[in-house]
Design a protein around this motif. Sequence first.
Motif, mmCIF file in Angstrom:
data_model
loop_
_atom_site.group_PDB
_atom_site.id
_atom_site.type_symbol
_atom_site.label_atom_id
_atom_site.label_comp_id
_atom_site.label_asym_id
_atom_site.label_seq_id
_atom_site.Cartn_x
_atom_site.Cartn_y
_atom_site.Cartn_z
ATOM 1 N N LEU A 1 1.143 -1.335 -0.034
ATOM 2 C CA LEU A 1 0.180 -0.012 0.028
ATOM 3 C C LEU A 1 0.995 1.307 -0.091
ATOM 4 O O LEU A 1 1.707 1.276 0.927
ATOM 5 C CB LEU A 1 -0.963 0.006 1.158
ATOM 6 N N ASN A 2 0.594 2.263 -1.050
ATOM 7 C CA ASN A 2 1.210 3.481 -0.990
ATOM 8 C C ASN A 2 2.740 3.155 -1.188
ATOM 9 O O ASN A 2 3.725 3.503 -0.214
ATOM 10 C CB ASN A 2 1.001 4.355 0.167
ATOM 11 N N PRO A 3 3.333 2.218 -2.112
ATOM 12 C CA PRO A 3 4.729 2.320 -2.340
ATOM 13 C C PRO A 3 5.547 3.537 -2.668
ATOM 14 O O PRO A 3 5.186 4.301 -3.020
ATOM 15 C CB PRO A 3 4.806 1.292 -3.770
ATOM 16 N N ILE A 4 6.820 3.482 -2.110
ATOM 17 C CA ILE A 4 7.770 4.823 -2.355
ATOM 18 C C ILE A 4 8.161 4.875 -3.796
ATOM 19 O O ILE A 4 8.515 3.818 -4.362
ATOM 20 C CB ILE A 4 8.685 4.816 -1.324
ATOM 21 N N ASN A 5 7.791 5.776 -4.376
ATOM 22 C CA ASN A 5 8.372 5.943 -5.920
ATOM 23 C C ASN A 5 9.895 6.041 -5.762
ATOM 24 O O ASN A 5 10.632 6.525 -4.912
ATOM 25 C CB ASN A 5 7.730 7.405 -6.535
ATOM 26 N N THR A 6 10.522 5.699 -6.947
ATOM 27 C CA THR A 6 12.005 5.522 -7.050
ATOM 28 C C THR A 6 12.576 6.431 -7.997
ATOM 29 O O THR A 6 11.654 6.686 -9.161
ATOM 30 C CB THR A 6 12.403 4.061 -7.105
ATOM 31 N N ASP A 7 13.348 6.688 -8.145
ATOM 32 C CA ASP A 7 14.361 7.443 -9.308
ATOM 33 C C ASP A 7 14.956 6.680 -10.502
ATOM 34 O O ASP A 7 15.253 7.067 -11.306
ATOM 35 C CB ASP A 7 15.454 8.489 -8.836
ATOM 36 N N ILE A 8 14.935 5.072 -9.993
ATOM 37 C CA ILE A 8 15.469 4.225 -11.072
ATOM 38 C C ILE A 8 14.506 4.045 -12.351
ATOM 39 O O ILE A 8 13.385 3.835 -12.015
ATOM 40 C CB ILE A 8 15.492 2.982 -10.271
ATOM 41 N N PRO A 9 15.158 4.228 -13.442
ATOM 42 C CA PRO A 9 14.369 4.389 -14.789
ATOM 43 C C PRO A 9 13.607 3.040 -14.960
ATOM 44 O O PRO A 9 14.277 2.271 -14.849
ATOM 45 C CB PRO A 9 15.234 5.004 -15.967
ATOM 46 N N ASP A 10 12.465 3.179 -15.574
ATOM 47 C CA ASP A 10 11.951 2.089 -16.168
ATOM 48 C C ASP A 10 12.348 1.916 -17.476
ATOM 49 O O ASP A 10 12.603 2.927 -18.013
ATOM 50 C CB ASP A 10 10.162 2.256 -16.234
ATOM 51 N N ALA A 11 12.305 0.676 -18.025
ATOM 52 C CA ALA A 11 13.010 0.328 -19.071
ATOM 53 C C ALA A 11 12.238 1.106 -20.333
ATOM 54 O O ALA A 11 12.758 1.328 -21.547
ATOM 55 C CB ALA A 11 13.028 -1.083 -19.773
ATOM 56 N N LEU A 12 10.763 1.371 -20.240
ATOM 57 C CA LEU A 12 10.097 2.261 -21.169
ATOM 58 C C LEU A 12 10.060 3.517 -20.913
ATOM 59 O O LEU A 12 9.117 4.487 -21.635
ATOM 60 C CB LEU A 12 8.853 1.461 -21.560
ATOM 61 N N SER A 13 10.612 4.088 -20.017
ATOM 62 C CA SER A 13 10.246 5.487 -19.485
ATOM 63 C C SER A 13 11.269 6.297 -20.340
ATOM 64 O O SER A 13 12.266 6.075 -20.684
ATOM 65 C CB SER A 13 10.624 5.616 -17.834
ATOM 66 N N LYS A 14 10.827 7.773 -20.452
ATOM 67 C CA LYS A 14 11.766 8.875 -21.040
ATOM 68 C C LYS A 14 13.030 8.974 -20.245
ATOM 69 O O LYS A 14 14.044 9.359 -20.569
ATOM 70 C CB LYS A 14 10.876 9.995 -20.821
ATOM 71 N N ALA A 15 12.876 8.629 -18.661
ATOM 72 C CA ALA A 15 14.076 8.749 -17.730
ATOM 73 C C ALA A 15 15.300 7.701 -18.284
ATOM 74 O O ALA A 15 16.420 7.939 -18.019
ATOM 75 C CB ALA A 15 13.906 8.632 -16.552
ATOM 76 N N PHE A 16 14.828 6.751 -19.010
ATOM 77 C CA PHE A 16 15.778 5.593 -19.441
ATOM 78 C C PHE A 16 16.537 5.890 -20.622
ATOM 79 O O PHE A 16 15.979 5.667 -21.861
ATOM 80 C CB PHE A 16 15.118 4.176 -19.517
ATOM 81 N N THR A 17 17.500 6.648 -20.747
ATOM 82 C CA THR A 17 18.170 7.390 -21.916
ATOM 83 C C THR A 17 19.387 6.549 -22.440
ATOM 84 O O THR A 17 19.935 5.887 -21.425
ATOM 85 C CB THR A 17 18.609 8.768 -21.724
ATOM 86 N N PHE A 18 19.760 6.695 -23.543
ATOM 87 C CA PHE A 18 21.348 6.175 -23.858
ATOM 88 C C PHE A 18 22.401 6.743 -23.038
ATOM 89 O O PHE A 18 23.167 5.718 -22.830
ATOM 90 C CB PHE A 18 21.500 6.690 -25.309
ATOM 91 N N ASN A 19 22.310 7.843 -22.570
ATOM 92 C CA ASN A 19 23.457 8.457 -21.826
ATOM 93 C C ASN A 19 23.361 7.660 -20.483
ATOM 94 O O ASN A 19 24.442 7.333 -19.904
ATOM 95 C CB ASN A 19 23.183 9.960 -21.641
ATOM 96 N N TYR A 20 22.056 7.383 -19.782
ATOM 97 C CA TYR A 20 22.053 6.496 -18.820
ATOM 98 C C TYR A 20 22.771 5.280 -19.001
ATOM 99 O O TYR A 20 23.181 4.814 -17.877
ATOM 100 C CB TYR A 20 20.593 6.430 -18.379
ATOM 101 N N LEU A 21 22.512 4.599 -19.945
ATOM 102 C CA LEU A 21 22.904 3.315 -20.146
ATOM 103 C C LEU A 21 24.372 3.288 -20.118
ATOM 104 O O LEU A 21 25.022 2.221 -19.564
ATOM 105 C CB LEU A 21 22.179 2.681 -21.356
ATOM 106 N N ILE A 22 24.890 4.196 -20.939
ATOM 107 C CA ILE A 22 26.404 4.258 -20.930
ATOM 108 C C ILE A 22 27.075 4.693 -19.628
ATOM 109 O O ILE A 22 28.064 3.987 -19.207
ATOM 110 C CB ILE A 22 26.771 5.599 -21.740
ATOM 111 N N GLY A 23 26.485 5.415 -18.697
ATOM 112 C CA GLY A 23 26.880 5.629 -17.757
ATOM 113 C C GLY A 23 26.897 4.272 -16.680
ATOM 114 O O GLY A 23 27.743 4.249 -15.908
#
Length: 259
Positions: free
Chosen positions: A117-139
């Motif tokens: 119930l009411n899980p804490i949101n995370t900054d870890i990107p989802d594989a289909l999210s905009k936050a999952f970028t090529f630069n993130y993968l390189i890093g």
Amino acid sequence: MFEIPYLENCAEILEKRFKNRVLQKVDLQCEKSINVSREILSESIVEHELKRVWRDGLSLRLQFKSYSVLELSFSTSAFIQVIEQNLEADPFLLNLHFSGGSIISVKDTRKSSTFRLNPINTDIPDALSKAFTFNYLIGLFSNKSEEIKCVLMDQNLIRGIGEAYADEILWYAGISPFSIVSKIPLVKVKLLYKTIKYVFIDAIKQVRKINPIGYNKTDSDLLLIHNISKKNSPTGGMIKMKVISDKKVYYTDEQYLYI
């Protein structure tokens, strides 16, 4: 394992079917399966309308008009069933009774699925999210000495890639699952990034076609490599399988090993 294509399809169908219905009762077989008491769970979501259903990583989330969110995380032994009005429910782990008489029922013979119930949101990107970028993968790859499949499946690094689709993605990208991530050349990392998006988007489309009901796990025919019934890849390579740390790895010698 419930993976992205199945969960995306399931979320869409459950939202269409149950949005704006009032949750009338919650039946929970095992209180250890959830992070709060039965009383708090009921107080938070019972007698409230369901407003939204979506996939988050390898879980489903249900948001109610009370703004409370119930997260469903499934084990490999679980499945979802919608029970129609006046039909008797089979043994269950969690039943959500909605107005109109239908029930969203989570079955799990091992009782190892978990709910929050009411899980804490995370900054870890989802594989289909905009936050999952090529630069993130390189890093992510730059300083790691782990094998690529382990990194792709680590939900603390990328959310949403499970055991089966990690094998599918790596085969399409031509990268051995035993490759060391820091040794993979930049051009192949770029290909891998594009492949992750392509494989999931294509699989979601296929699931919608062959599994319109949406409550059963993804048809194994969608899996070209991580599939015990297949002997060869689409390009003729013999499919091999190893078990490492209780995880099955399917691959072919067509995939290049970077070490």
